[in-house]
Design an enzyme around this catalytic site. Structure first.
Site, PDB file in Angstrom:
ATOM      1  N   HIS A  58       0.916  -1.150   0.000  1.00  0.00           N
ATOM      2  CA  HIS A  58       0.037   0.005   0.105  1.00  0.00           C
ATOM      3  C   HIS A  58       0.715   1.191   0.063  1.00  0.00           C
ATOM      4  O   HIS A  58       0.306   2.339   0.133  1.00  0.00           O
ATOM      5  CB  HIS A  58      -0.991   0.213   1.457  1.00  0.00           C
ATOM      6  CG  HIS A  58      -1.797  -1.244   1.334  1.00  0.00           C
ATOM      7  ND1 HIS A  58      -2.629  -1.599   2.285  1.00  0.00           N
ATOM      8  CD2 HIS A  58      -2.420  -1.743   0.285  1.00  0.00           C
ATOM      9  CE1 HIS A  58      -3.354  -2.368   1.899  1.00  0.00           C
ATOM     10  NE2 HIS A  58      -3.405  -2.915   0.589  1.00  0.00           N
TER      11      HIS A  58
ATOM     12  N   CYS B 218       4.010  20.179 -13.201  1.00  0.00           N
ATOM     13  CA  CYS B 218       2.566  20.579 -13.932  1.00  0.00           C
ATOM     14  C   CYS B 218       1.772  21.084 -12.915  1.00  0.00           C
ATOM     15  O   CYS B 218       0.700  21.462 -13.503  1.00  0.00           O
ATOM     16  CB  CYS B 218       2.047  18.982 -14.147  1.00  0.00           C
ATOM     17  SG  CYS B 218       1.190  18.336 -12.861  1.00  0.00           S
TER      18      CYS B 218
ATOM     19  N   PRO C  79      -4.478 -10.419  18.876  1.00  0.00           N
ATOM     20  CA  PRO C  79      -5.317 -10.537  20.221  1.00  0.00           C
ATOM     21  C   PRO C  79      -6.406 -10.767  20.097  1.00  0.00           C
ATOM     22  O   PRO C  79      -7.201 -11.254  20.895  1.00  0.00           O
ATOM     23  CB  PRO C  79      -4.866  -9.172  20.920  1.00  0.00           C
ATOM     24  CG  PRO C  79      -3.820  -8.302  20.100  1.00  0.00           C
ATOM     25  CD  PRO C  79      -3.757  -9.039  18.641  1.00  0.00           C
TER      26      PRO C  79
HETATM   27  C1  BV8 Z   1      -9.101  -2.180  -4.532  1.00  0.00           C
HETATM   28  C2  BV8 Z   1      -3.144   2.900   2.442  1.00  0.00           C
HETATM   29  C3  BV8 Z   1      -9.826  -2.454  -6.919  1.00  0.00           C
HETATM   30  C4  BV8 Z   1      -3.691   4.140   2.808  1.00  0.00           C
HETATM   31  C5  BV8 Z   1      -4.889   1.105   2.750  1.00  0.00           C
HETATM   32  C6  BV8 Z   1     -15.497  -0.177  -3.550  1.00  0.00           C
HETATM   33  C7  BV8 Z   1     -14.850   0.347  -4.578  1.00  0.00           C
HETATM   34  C8  BV8 Z   1     -13.349  -0.235  -4.865  1.00  0.00           C
HETATM   35  C9  BV8 Z   1     -12.908  -1.142  -4.039  1.00  0.00           C
HETATM   36  C10 BV8 Z   1     -13.624  -1.626  -3.120  1.00  0.00           C
HETATM   37  C11 BV8 Z   1     -14.927  -1.124  -2.865  1.00  0.00           C
HETATM   38  N1  BV8 Z   1     -15.501  -1.721  -1.871  1.00  0.00           N
HETATM   39  C12 BV8 Z   1     -14.535  -2.757  -1.225  1.00  0.00           C
HETATM   40  C13 BV8 Z   1     -13.529  -2.515  -2.196  1.00  0.00           C
HETATM   41  C14 BV8 Z   1     -12.153  -3.279  -1.852  1.00  0.00           C
HETATM   42  C15 BV8 Z   1     -11.302  -2.401  -1.011  1.00  0.00           C
HETATM   43  C16 BV8 Z   1     -11.667  -3.253   0.496  1.00  0.00           C
HETATM   44  O1  BV8 Z   1     -10.964  -4.213   0.787  1.00  0.00           O
HETATM   45  N2  BV8 Z   1     -12.417  -2.292   1.286  1.00  0.00           N
HETATM   46  C17 BV8 Z   1     -12.632  -3.106   2.642  1.00  0.00           C
HETATM   47  C18 BV8 Z   1     -13.040  -2.098   3.641  1.00  0.00           C
HETATM   48  C19 BV8 Z   1     -13.908  -3.989   2.387  1.00  0.00           C
HETATM   49  N3  BV8 Z   1     -10.266  -2.439  -1.297  1.00  0.00           N
HETATM   50  C20 BV8 Z   1      -9.651  -1.464  -2.236  1.00  0.00           C
HETATM   51  O2  BV8 Z   1     -10.223  -0.475  -2.425  1.00  0.00           O
HETATM   52  C21 BV8 Z   1      -8.205  -1.964  -2.546  1.00  0.00           C
HETATM   53  N4  BV8 Z   1      -8.224  -1.607  -4.186  1.00  0.00           N
HETATM   54  O3  BV8 Z   1      -9.686  -3.149  -4.479  1.00  0.00           O
HETATM   55  O4  BV8 Z   1      -8.966  -1.787  -6.045  1.00  0.00           O
HETATM   56  C22 BV8 Z   1      -9.706  -1.757  -8.245  1.00  0.00           C
HETATM   57  C23 BV8 Z   1      -9.431  -2.813  -8.976  1.00  0.00           C
HETATM   58  C24 BV8 Z   1      -9.174  -2.563 -10.318  1.00  0.00           C
HETATM   59  C25 BV8 Z   1      -8.975  -1.100 -10.802  1.00  0.00           C
HETATM   60  C26 BV8 Z   1      -9.461  -0.206  -9.703  1.00  0.00           C
HETATM   61  C27 BV8 Z   1      -9.765  -0.555  -8.472  1.00  0.00           C
HETATM   62  C28 BV8 Z   1      -7.156  -0.899  -2.006  1.00  0.00           C
HETATM   63  C29 BV8 Z   1      -7.096  -1.085  -0.773  1.00  0.00           C
HETATM   64  C30 BV8 Z   1      -5.925  -0.346   0.241  1.00  0.00           C
HETATM   65  C31 BV8 Z   1      -6.520   0.771   0.834  1.00  0.00           C
HETATM   66  N5  BV8 Z   1      -5.150   1.422   1.606  1.00  0.00           N
HETATM   67  N6  BV8 Z   1      -3.782   2.037   3.187  1.00  0.00           N
HETATM   68  C32 BV8 Z   1      -3.630   4.517   4.336  1.00  0.00           C
HETATM   69  O5  BV8 Z   1      -2.998   3.963   4.776  1.00  0.00           O
HETATM   70  O6  BV8 Z   1      -4.114   5.853   4.361  1.00  0.00           O
HETATM   71  S1  BV8 Z   1      -5.641  -0.006   3.598  1.00  0.00           S
HETATM   72  C33 BV8 Z   1      -5.526   0.360   5.120  1.00  0.00           C
HETATM   73  O7  BV8 Z   1      -6.260  -0.449   5.974  1.00  0.00           O
HETATM   74  C34 BV8 Z   1      -4.206  -0.139   5.771  1.00  0.00           C
HETATM   75  O8  BV8 Z   1      -2.940  -0.044   5.038  1.00  0.00           O
HETATM   76  C35 BV8 Z   1      -4.582  -1.502   6.042  1.00  0.00           C
HETATM   77  O9  BV8 Z   1      -4.209  -2.143   5.011  1.00  0.00           O
HETATM   78  C36 BV8 Z   1      -5.861  -1.584   6.205  1.00  0.00           C
HETATM   79  C37 BV8 Z   1      -6.258  -1.781   7.524  1.00  0.00           C
HETATM   80  O10 BV8 Z   1      -6.152  -3.154   7.814  1.00  0.00           O
HETATM   81  P1  BV8 Z   1      -5.152  -3.515   8.931  1.00  0.00           P
HETATM   82  O11 BV8 Z   1      -3.795  -3.322   8.652  1.00  0.00           O
HETATM   83  O12 BV8 Z   1      -5.602  -4.932   9.168  1.00  0.00           O
HETATM   84  O13 BV8 Z   1      -5.474  -2.645  10.274  1.00  0.00           O
HETATM   85  P2  BV8 Z   1      -6.833  -2.663  11.124  1.00  0.00           P
HETATM   86  O14 BV8 Z   1      -6.884  -1.452  12.061  1.00  0.00           O
HETATM   87  O15 BV8 Z   1      -8.070  -3.172  10.276  1.00  0.00           O
HETATM   88  O16 BV8 Z   1      -6.646  -3.925  11.893  1.00  0.00           O
HETATM   89  C38 BV8 Z   1      -5.429  -3.851  12.979  1.00  0.00           C
HETATM   90  C39 BV8 Z   1      -5.416  -5.377  13.534  1.00  0.00           C
HETATM   91  O17 BV8 Z   1      -4.434  -5.555  14.461  1.00  0.00           O
HETATM   92  C40 BV8 Z   1      -6.871  -5.989  14.527  1.00  0.00           C
HETATM   93  O18 BV8 Z   1      -7.497  -7.199  13.925  1.00  0.00           O
HETATM   94  C41 BV8 Z   1      -6.177  -5.775  15.807  1.00  0.00           C
HETATM   95  O19 BV8 Z   1      -6.726  -6.890  16.604  1.00  0.00           O
HETATM   96  C42 BV8 Z   1      -4.837  -6.242  15.671  1.00  0.00           C
HETATM   97  N7  BV8 Z   1      -3.816  -5.976  16.597  1.00  0.00           N
HETATM   98  C43 BV8 Z   1      -3.890  -4.772  17.413  1.00  0.00           C
HETATM   99  N8  BV8 Z   1      -2.833  -4.713  18.546  1.00  0.00           N
HETATM  100  C44 BV8 Z   1      -2.339  -5.793  18.268  1.00  0.00           C
HETATM  101  C45 BV8 Z   1      -2.679  -6.297  17.083  1.00  0.00           C
HETATM  102  N9  BV8 Z   1      -2.232  -7.398  16.402  1.00  0.00           N
HETATM  103  C46 BV8 Z   1      -0.986  -7.941  16.927  1.00  0.00           C
HETATM  104  N10 BV8 Z   1      -0.325  -7.246  17.619  1.00  0.00           N
HETATM  105  C47 BV8 Z   1      -0.819  -6.276  18.618  1.00  0.00           C
HETATM  106  N11 BV8 Z   1      -0.326  -5.619  19.434  1.00  0.00           N
END
Ligand code: BV8
Length: 243
Positions: A120, A150, A214
């Protein structure tokens, strides 16, 4: 701290190629709020999935730019935690390890991991919002600053929701998930695609998946083993048990 299941240690020792997928959770112990944790202060009213989009940037470039500046300030104040360092050590201790991260904070590289796939992008790298060229320096004092070539707005070099991931990164990530014989999912809610599909590809190839988180996630029920503890505690323990 619960002892680590010895079958996990044996599986890591015997693996020929380990694929590791990390999410925001591995950086939580570095003080960086995870993506779904409530944003603090000024940003509490905004949903990250709303702000991390090109639509939001078109509508309010200044707001989105300032959100990223705030998040980047947290990253700049942070350092890799024992979980990041343990993964860098693990890479040296096993036959082959491919580290695939969803994180944009660069902490895996800072901790010394070598074979990293950043799905990402990077929050402290900027590009022209029109030409997509990486811009390292600029003199524009506007917020967001303007591209020196640009005059379009600059933006963070991260993948927004609705945007495609870098082709080579996602290709290499799927290839590693197909080819590996052990898959570790660490600190990710397994909600965001296509990253969340990577452990599914491993499962489809009958590759065991170990989840370190966790909290339960949609992947938990399919995992061979789950360790519901913080990765900053678990990973150093695993590395020490390999010695
Ligand atoms: C794509 C960068 C398609 C930016 C990020 C409508 C239109 C288009 C696409 C979609 C749509 N609806 C759904 C989608 C697909 C969409 C998607 O998946 N949505 C989800 C919400 C359903 N995906 C996309 O849009 C992707 N692109 O599909 O393109 C396409 C194809 C062709 C042509 C055009 C388009 C792009 C996805 C990337 C988005 N960018 N980040 C930024 O950071 O600002 S994603 C962002 O969220 C993060 O980078 C990360 O990847 C994600 C969050 O996830 P996690 O990392 O898991 O973090 P989270 O907080 O959720 O969870 C943390 C976990 O850690 C928890 O489980 C917790 O329990 C645990 N934890 C806490 N403490 C600890 C721990 N674990 C271990 N130890 C600890 N101490």
């Amino acid at each position: 701290m619960l002892p680590i299941d010895s079958e996990i240690i044996t599986a890591i020792q015997q693996a020929k190629h380990i694929a590791v997928l990390t999410g925001a959770g591995i950086s939580a112990e570095s003080g960086i709020p995870t993506f779904r944790e409530a944003q603090s202060g000024l940003w509490a009213q905004y949903d990250p999935e709303e702000l991390a989009t090109s639509q939001a940037f078109q509508k309010n470039p200044k707001l989105v730019w300032e959100w990223y500046q705030w998040r980047n300030s947290l990253v700049e104040e942070s350092a890799p935690n024992p979980g990041h360092y343990a993964l860098a050590e693990l890479e040296q201790a096993v036959n082959k390890l491919t580290l695939i991260t969803q994180n944009v904070d660069g902490l895996h590289a800072k901790a010394g991991s070598q074979n990293i796939i950043e799905l990402h992008g990077r929050i402290n790298r900027y590009k022209c919002s029109v030409e997509n060229t990486i811009i390292k320096t600029w003199h524009s004092t506007e917020i967001p600053p303007r591209c020196p070539n640009c005059n379009a707005f600059l933006r963070p070099d991260v993948v927004w929701f609705g945007e495609s991931l870098p082709h080579s990164a996602i290709e290499r990530a799927f290839s590693a998930s197909e080819k590996c014989d052990l898959f570790l999912s660490i600190g990710t809610s397994s909600l965001v695609h296509p990253a969340a599909s990577l452990p599914i590809v491993a499962l489809e190839n009958h590759t065991p998946v170990i989840e370190i988180n966790p909290n339960p996630t949609p992947l938990t029920r399919y995992a061979w083993k789950t360790v519901q503890q913080p990765s900053g505690k678990v990973l150093p323990l695993i590395v020490n048990m390999l010695k």
